[in-house]
Motif scaffolding. Structure first.
Motif, PDB file in Angstrom:
ATOM      1  N   ASN A  55       4.484  -4.579   1.728  1.00 33.97           N
ATOM      2  CA  ASN A  55       5.739  -4.727   2.464  1.00 33.97           C
ATOM      3  C   ASN A  55       6.400  -5.987   1.925  1.00 33.97           C
ATOM      4  O   ASN A  55       6.195  -7.076   2.461  1.00 33.97           O
ATOM      5  N   SER A  56       7.168  -5.844   0.865  1.00 30.99           N
ATOM      6  CA  SER A  56       7.751  -7.018   0.204  1.00 30.99           C
ATOM      7  C   SER A  56       8.744  -7.744   1.103  1.00 30.99           C
ATOM      8  O   SER A  56       8.923  -8.961   0.974  1.00 30.99           O
ATOM      9  N   ALA A  57       9.360  -7.021   2.040  1.00 29.49           N
ATOM     10  CA  ALA A  57      10.314  -7.666   2.947  1.00 29.49           C
ATOM     11  C   ALA A  57       9.612  -8.664   3.863  1.00 29.49           C
ATOM     12  O   ALA A  57      10.249  -9.579   4.398  1.00 29.49           O
ATOM     13  N   ALA A  58       8.312  -8.503   4.041  1.00 29.90           N
ATOM     14  CA  ALA A  58       7.544  -9.395   4.909  1.00 29.90           C
ATOM     15  C   ALA A  58       6.900 -10.530   4.132  1.00 29.90           C
ATOM     16  O   ALA A  58       6.018 -11.220   4.658  1.00 29.90           O
ATOM     17  N   GLY A  59       7.311 -10.736   2.889  1.00 31.79           N
ATOM     18  CA  GLY A  59       6.699 -11.784   2.090  1.00 31.79           C
ATOM     19  C   GLY A  59       5.251 -11.437   1.782  1.00 31.79           C
ATOM     20  O   GLY A  59       4.897 -10.275   1.610  1.00 31.79           O
ATOM     21  N   PRO A  60       4.365 -12.438   1.751  1.00 28.84           N
ATOM     22  CA  PRO A  60       2.977 -12.153   1.390  1.00 28.84           C
ATOM     23  C   PRO A  60       2.098 -11.695   2.541  1.00 28.84           C
ATOM     24  O   PRO A  60       0.967 -11.242   2.311  1.00 28.84           O
ATOM     25  N   ALA A  61       2.556 -11.804   3.779  1.00 20.80           N
ATOM     26  CA  ALA A  61       1.678 -11.633   4.938  1.00 20.80           C
ATOM     27  C   ALA A  61       1.007 -10.269   5.006  1.00 20.80           C
ATOM     28  O   ALA A  61      -0.220 -10.165   5.077  1.00 20.80           O
ATOM     29  N   VAL A  62       1.795  -9.200   5.016  1.00 23.37           N
ATOM     30  CA  VAL A  62       1.226  -7.858   5.161  1.00 23.37           C
ATOM     31  C   VAL A  62       0.337  -7.525   3.975  1.00 23.37           C
ATOM     32  O   VAL A  62      -0.761  -6.974   4.133  1.00 23.37           O
ATOM     33  N   THR A  63       0.778  -7.880   2.787  1.00 25.53           N
ATOM     34  CA  THR A  63      -0.012  -7.588   1.587  1.00 25.53           C
ATOM     35  C   THR A  63      -1.347  -8.320   1.627  1.00 25.53           C
ATOM     36  O   THR A  63      -2.394  -7.762   1.258  1.00 25.53           O
ATOM     37  N   ALA A  64      -1.351  -9.566   2.086  1.00 24.10           N
ATOM     38  CA  ALA A  64      -2.601 -10.324   2.187  1.00 24.10           C
ATOM     39  C   ALA A  64      -3.542  -9.687   3.198  1.00 24.10           C
ATOM     40  O   ALA A  64      -4.747  -9.550   2.946  1.00 24.10           O
ATOM     41  N   LEU A  65      -3.013  -9.296   4.341  1.00 24.72           N
ATOM     42  CA  LEU A  65      -3.857  -8.689   5.377  1.00 24.72           C
ATOM     43  C   LEU A  65      -4.447  -7.365   4.902  1.00 24.72           C
ATOM     44  O   LEU A  65      -5.641  -7.104   5.058  1.00 24.72           O
ATOM     45  N   VAL A  66      -3.605  -6.528   4.299  1.00 25.59           N
ATOM     46  CA  VAL A  66      -4.067  -5.224   3.821  1.00 25.59           C
ATOM     47  C   VAL A  66      -5.109  -5.403   2.718  1.00 25.59           C
ATOM     48  O   VAL A  66      -6.158  -4.730   2.710  1.00 25.59           O
ATOM     49  N   THR A  67      -4.855  -6.311   1.787  1.00 23.22           N
ATOM     50  CA  THR A  67      -5.783  -6.515   0.670  1.00 23.22           C
ATOM     51  C   THR A  67      -7.120  -7.046   1.167  1.00 23.22           C
ATOM     52  O   THR A  67      -8.184  -6.631   0.687  1.00 23.22           O
ATOM     53  N   ALA A  68      -7.084  -7.950   2.142  1.00 22.33           N
ATOM     54  CA  ALA A  68      -8.333  -8.441   2.735  1.00 22.33           C
ATOM     55  C   ALA A  68      -9.113  -7.294   3.367  1.00 22.33           C
ATOM     56  O   ALA A  68     -10.349  -7.228   3.256  1.00 22.33           O
ATOM     57  N   SER A  69      -8.398  -6.370   4.006  1.00 22.53           N
ATOM     58  CA  SER A  69      -9.082  -5.238   4.640  1.00 22.53           C
ATOM     59  C   SER A  69      -9.738  -4.334   3.596  1.00 22.53           C
ATOM     60  O   SER A  69     -10.833  -3.802   3.828  1.00 22.53           O
ATOM     61  N   LEU A  70      -9.106  -4.171   2.445  1.00 21.69           N
ATOM     62  CA  LEU A  70      -9.704  -3.370   1.372  1.00 21.69           C
ATOM     63  C   LEU A  70     -10.944  -4.052   0.803  1.00 21.69           C
ATOM     64  O   LEU A  70     -11.974  -3.409   0.548  1.00 21.69           O
ATOM     65  N   LEU A  71     -10.857  -5.367   0.620  1.00 19.87           N
ATOM     66  CA  LEU A  71     -11.992  -6.121   0.095  1.00 19.87           C
ATOM     67  C   LEU A  71     -13.171  -6.084   1.063  1.00 19.87           C
ATOM     68  O   LEU A  71     -14.333  -6.010   0.634  1.00 19.87           O
ATOM     69  N   LYS A  72     -12.889  -6.099   2.341  1.00 19.38           N
ATOM     70  CA  LYS A  72     -13.965  -6.062   3.336  1.00 19.38           C
ATOM     71  C   LYS A  72     -14.638  -4.696   3.398  1.00 19.38           C
ATOM     72  O   LYS A  72     -15.710  -4.562   3.998  1.00 19.38           O
ATOM     73  N   HIS A  73     -14.012  -3.700   2.790  1.00 18.21           N
ATOM     74  CA  HIS A  73     -14.622  -2.364   2.744  1.00 18.21           C
ATOM     75  C   HIS A  73     -15.093  -1.994   1.341  1.00 18.21           C
ATOM     76  O   HIS A  73     -15.185  -0.817   1.000  1.00 18.21           O
ATOM     77  N   GLY A  74     -15.398  -3.001   0.545  1.00 19.10           N
ATOM     78  CA  GLY A  74     -16.094  -2.751  -0.706  1.00 19.10           C
ATOM     79  C   GLY A  74     -15.256  -2.654  -1.963  1.00 19.10           C
ATOM     80  O   GLY A  74     -15.807  -2.576  -3.068  1.00 19.10           O
ATOM     81  N   ARG A  75     -13.936  -2.645  -1.839  1.00 20.65           N
ATOM     82  CA  ARG A  75     -13.118  -2.676  -3.050  1.00 20.65           C
ATOM     83  C   ARG A  75     -13.254  -4.058  -3.697  1.00 20.65           C
ATOM     84  O   ARG A  75     -13.344  -5.064  -2.990  1.00 20.65           O
ATOM     85  N   THR A  76     -13.258  -4.124  -4.997  1.00 23.30           N
ATOM     86  CA  THR A  76     -13.458  -5.382  -5.700  1.00 23.30           C
ATOM     87  C   THR A  76     -12.151  -5.897  -6.282  1.00 23.30           C
ATOM     88  O   THR A  76     -11.127  -5.189  -6.299  1.00 23.30           O
ATOM     89  N   VAL A  77     -12.208  -7.110  -6.828  1.00 24.39           N
ATOM     90  CA  VAL A  77     -11.016  -7.697  -7.429  1.00 24.39           C
ATOM     91  C   VAL A  77     -10.558  -6.920  -8.652  1.00 24.39           C
ATOM     92  O   VAL A  77      -9.404  -7.038  -9.077  1.00 24.39           O
ATOM     93  N   ASP A  78     -11.434  -6.131  -9.233  1.00 25.51           N
ATOM     94  CA  ASP A  78     -11.084  -5.349 -10.420  1.00 25.51           C
ATOM     95  C   ASP A  78     -10.559  -3.956 -10.080  1.00 25.51           C
ATOM     96  O   ASP A  78     -10.131  -3.223 -10.974  1.00 25.51           O
ATOM     97  N   ASP A  79     -10.616  -3.601  -8.814  1.00 24.09           N
ATOM     98  CA  ASP A  79     -10.017  -2.334  -8.391  1.00 24.09           C
ATOM     99  C   ASP A  79      -8.510  -2.406  -8.675  1.00 24.09           C
ATOM    100  O   ASP A  79      -7.870  -3.428  -8.383  1.00 24.09           O
ATOM    101  N   PRO A  80      -7.916  -1.384  -9.274  1.00 28.57           N
ATOM    102  CA  PRO A  80      -6.493  -1.456  -9.668  1.00 28.57           C
ATOM    103  C   PRO A  80      -5.540  -1.852  -8.542  1.00 28.57           C
ATOM    104  O   PRO A  80      -4.662  -2.698  -8.737  1.00 28.57           O
ATOM    105  N   ALA A  81      -5.728  -1.256  -7.360  1.00 30.42           N
ATOM    106  CA  ALA A  81      -4.827  -1.572  -6.248  1.00 30.42           C
ATOM    107  C   ALA A  81      -5.010  -3.011  -5.791  1.00 30.42           C
ATOM    108  O   ALA A  81      -4.033  -3.725  -5.502  1.00 30.42           O
TER     109      ALA A  81
END
Length: 370
Positions: A55-81
């Motif tokens: 959500n680029s209109a929300a700055g980094p906040a939503v993207t940071a929260l969503v990405t943290a949630s993906l990392l907490k479920h096993g996605r790694t830093v090398d995962d494309p998304a």
């Protein structure tokens, strides 16, 4: 003979209970995995924009929260998304260490979510500098003597959206999430200061809270802020007392535990007492459907922090809170894997944000494996 029969009957009953428990655990695990998988697939294949944001209109906040949630479920830093999202977030890293959009009025909120995200992505140390500088930045935003505040002031120890906004429990809760993610000791000065503010957000008059609001509605629940004349998103009573509500009460309980407060402390007991009277997953008690998915993730974080697998309500009903939360979230998931709140208040009409909230709630309610 009767004794042997009774022993056999008891054995059969215990065996039946054990089998039922194992079956329930297996069912929970299956529903959990399916719900998580669908949500992750939605976020990684449908929700992400070409620039890596959610959500680029929300700055980094939503993207940071969503990405943290993906990392907490096993996605790694090398995962494309994840890699795309982290690259997007890095453009918001500022010279002062904060992670926020230029001219943002939400620097604490954005940076705290950024800290949690980059800390989760930092298993190999590649984001050490970002995390260290952002940690120092949010600690500097905490209201204390640098803002001319003493421990006697209601703002002391809290965090708000930024320097120009009074502190509140939600932002202070995000601050404590960030401090925990960076390994800050519960006995640190930052944690101690935050605990002073958190304690003043509770409807409980004690040595920790002598504000004028505590005695007006001493139910043990929490409200939004004791600063700026006192604020509760749930409103006030006829006598002007600040109403308690569930999302802030779970946030308050979680924050106290993160700051090292034990289960026998009067503040923890009072908070749990309020929650016993208001255990519910159909709504955010005190707020209805407003902030429902924010509520789910504070619910999960707080109950996980207690270390208890069950929660006993005021009527004596024992709840397997993980199982119940998993089932509730699964029932609210759309066919495409997303989540959205029909009540759009506080951005909960945004499927990316809400799906991120749901995944965070699930990360903190993962069923135990035997």
């Amino acid at each position: 003979m009767k004794s042997i029969c009774r022993t056999l009957a008891s054995f059969v009953a215990l065996a039946s209970i054990a089998c039922a428990s194992l079956a329930t655990a297996a069912d929970d695990a299956a529903v959990y995995q399916q719900t998580v998988s669908k949500a992750v697939t939605y976020l990684t294949t449908k929700a992400q924009a070409a620039d890596g944001s959610y959500n680029s209109a929300a700055g980094p906040a939503v993207t940071a929260l969503v990405t943290a949630s993906l990392l907490k479920h096993g996605r790694t830093v090398d995962d494309p998304a994840v890699a795309k999202a982290l690259k997007y977030l890095q453009q918001f890293v500022q010279e002062d260490g904060g992670i926020y959009a230029p001219e943002s009025n939400h620097k604490n909120y954005e940076t705290c979510l950024g800290v949690v995200c980059f800390a989760a992505a930092n298993k190999d140390g590649r984001f050490d500098t970002i995390v260290k500088k952002a940690d120092a930045f949010v600690k500097g935003l905490q209201w204390d003597d640098k803002e001319g505040k003493t421990a006697a002031d209601p703002e002391f120890g809290g965090a708000g959206y930024g320097k120009n906004k009074r502190p509140d429990l939600s932002n202070t809760s995000f601050l404590l999430d960030a401090l925990k993610a960076t390994g800050t000791d519960p006995n640190s000065e930052e944690m101690k200061r935050a605990l002073i503010f958190v304690s003043r957000c509770q409807n409980l008059e004690s040595e920790h809270n002598t504000t004028p609001y505590a005695a007006k509605n001493p139910d043990g629940g929490f409200y939004y802020s004791p600063a700026a004349g006192g604020v509760s998103q749930a409103g006030t009573t006829e006598t002007g007392a600040l109403r308690s509500y569930a999302s802030m009460t779970y946030a308050g309980l979680k924050s106290m535990i993160y700051a090292g407060v034990g289960p026998d402390d009067v503040r923890v007991k009072a908070a749990i007492g309020w929650l016993k009277k208001n255990y519910d997953l159909d709504s955010n008690p005190g707020m209805g459907t407003s902030g429902l998915f924010y509520y789910y993730q504070t619910f999960a974080k707080a109950l996980e922090a207690t270390g208890n697998d069950t929660f006993v309500d005021e009527k004596g009903v024992e709840h397997n809170w993980r199982s119940e939360l998993i089932a509730e979230l699964a029932s609210r998931q759309a066919e495409d894997g997303s989540f959205v709140n029909a009540d759009p208040r506080w951005m909960e009409g945004d499927a990316s944000l809400v799906t991120g909230y749901a995944l965070l709630a699930l990360a903190h309610s993962k069923p135990a494996t035997k």
